[in-house]
Design an enzyme around this catalytic site. Structure first.
Site, PDB file in Angstrom:
ATOM      1  N   SER A 173       0.779  -1.237   0.000  1.00 33.00           N
ATOM      2  CA  SER A 173       0.000   0.000   0.000  1.00 33.00           C
ATOM      3  C   SER A 173       0.809   1.285   0.000  1.00 33.00           C
ATOM      4  O   SER A 173       0.243   2.375  -0.105  1.00 33.00           O
ATOM      5  CB  SER A 173      -0.965   0.009   1.200  1.00 33.00           C
ATOM      6  OG  SER A 173      -0.258   0.010   2.418  1.00 33.00           O
TER       7      SER A 173
ATOM      8  N   LYS B 141      -4.863   4.323   8.872  1.00 34.60           N
ATOM      9  CA  LYS B 141      -3.855   5.167   8.224  1.00 34.60           C
ATOM     10  C   LYS B 141      -4.227   6.644   8.335  1.00 34.60           C
ATOM     11  O   LYS B 141      -3.346   7.501   8.504  1.00 34.60           O
ATOM     12  CB  LYS B 141      -3.701   4.726   6.767  1.00 34.60           C
ATOM     13  CG  LYS B 141      -3.136   3.321   6.648  1.00 34.60           C
ATOM     14  CD  LYS B 141      -3.115   2.805   5.229  1.00 34.60           C
ATOM     15  CE  LYS B 141      -2.581   1.372   5.196  1.00 34.60           C
ATOM     16  NZ  LYS B 141      -2.548   0.798   3.854  1.00 34.60           N
TER      17      LYS B 141
END
Length: 341
Positions: free
Chosen positions: A235, A280
């Site tokens: 990611s 995140k």
């Protein structure tokens, strides 16, 4: 001599404490990880003075926590608990899952290089050098015969098989029930497994029964080095790519802001969806990010919907930016007015 109730009670309490604090359970706890500048982790041989920062974001996980930690995570709105099987997508074991994550990280570095050099129209050398076992199908008999997720195959019955095409071509001459010996690397060690073949459920082809991907060797014309060995998964691909482009072009894409983000990247510069975007975002907010680049897919709005909900529910400060491609991300950053002060 009969034990007294106080002694028994004390024993029970001590036993409960031991179970609660010291006995691990097969769960995984998720919470906000880090939001760190990409700049110190990517070297291209080109100097760039960044006034702000491009931040890659992570999810923090804790495997095999104790019961108290699980209870605390269950009542904490900024944490989540999953079973080990769910967290590892049913991988054979934790080692296999970690090997797969390590390959995903390496693959994201490779695709970041390809996408970055493509977008600035510079050539880059790409070669296929293996086939990764991404996921074993339920019908496959390979798991019980020694094959694991994260294994990288480059030989079958002693013959080179560095591409999916080469492996498939060799297996096509076989029939269901035949056995082949595949070999390659498992983490940093060699492996070998002899596995029976099956008729693939989605076609009439003969195969081992796993979802695969290609292992690449990418050689850029510049002395590029990455330092992401303490991370796993794909990611950070988008943020890696942006940092490479910034360094190679000498263009400070941060424009003085702290710009966090996430998303996979492929060779064509398409940004892919990821997991844990809520955690995140929490990390980016903690590190005072001004903007957050969110993977956006019109056919699957899961990342965008969760990002909006997280910002609203937790009153987070980063401004959300939809990005479907590397070009969209670059266009947004290049149009930002340089931050004053």
């Amino acid at each position: 001599m009969r034990r007294s109730w106080p002694t028994l009670l004390t024993g029970l309490i001590l036993f409960a404490i031991v179970v609660t604090l010291f006995i691990p359970v097969p769960k995984v706890i998720y919470q906000a990880g880090s939001a760190e500048p990409v700049h110190p982790r990517v070297e291209t041989g080109h100097k760039l003075d960044e006034k702000g920062a491009l931040l890659f974001t992570t999810v923090s996980t804790r495997s095999r926590p104790n019961i108290f930690q699980v209870w605390y995570a269950q009542v904490n709105p900024r944490m989540e608990v999953k079973s080990q099987e769910e967290a590892t997508s049913g991988a054979t074991n934790l080692t296999a899952y970690r090997n797969l994550l390590s390959w995903m990280r390496d693959s994201s570095e490779n695709y970041a290089l390809i996408a970055a050099y493509n977008v600035i129209n510079k050539p880059i050398d790409v070669k296929e050098q293996g086939v990764i076992v991404y996921n074993l199908l339920p019908e496959s008999k390979a798991r019980e015969n020694g094959l694991q997720e994260g294994d990288i195959i480059n030989k079958v019955d002693g013959k080179e098989a560095n591409t999916v095409k080469e492996l498939s071509a060799y297996l096509s001459a076989k029939k269901a029930g035949d056995k082949v010996t595949v070999s390659g690397t498992r983490g940093d060690k060699p492996f070998e497994a002899t596995v029976p073949l099956i008729k693939m459920p989605s076609s009439n082809r003969i195969g081992i029964g796993f979802q695969n991907d290609t292992v690449l060797k990418v050689t850029p014309p510049d002395p590029v080095k990455f330092d992401f060995n303490d991370t796993g998964g794909p990611s950070a691909g988008l943020m890696m790519t942006l940092e490479i482009v910034a360094q190679l072009t000498g263009d400070d894409l941060s424009r003085g802001y702290r710009i966090a983000g996430t998303g996979t990247i492929n060779a064509d510069g398409n940004v892919g969806l990821i997991g844990g975007i809520n955690y995140k975002l929490m990390a980016a907010d903690r590190e005072k990010a001004d903007y957050f680049l969110v993977p956006y897919n019109e056919k699957n709005l899961s990342n965008w919907t969760l990002a909006e909900k997280t910002v609203k529910d937790l009153k987070l400060s980063p401004k959300l930016v939809k990005v479907s491609t590397l070009k969209e991300a670059l266009d947004f950053l290049r149009k930002l007015e340089t931050k004053k002060g």
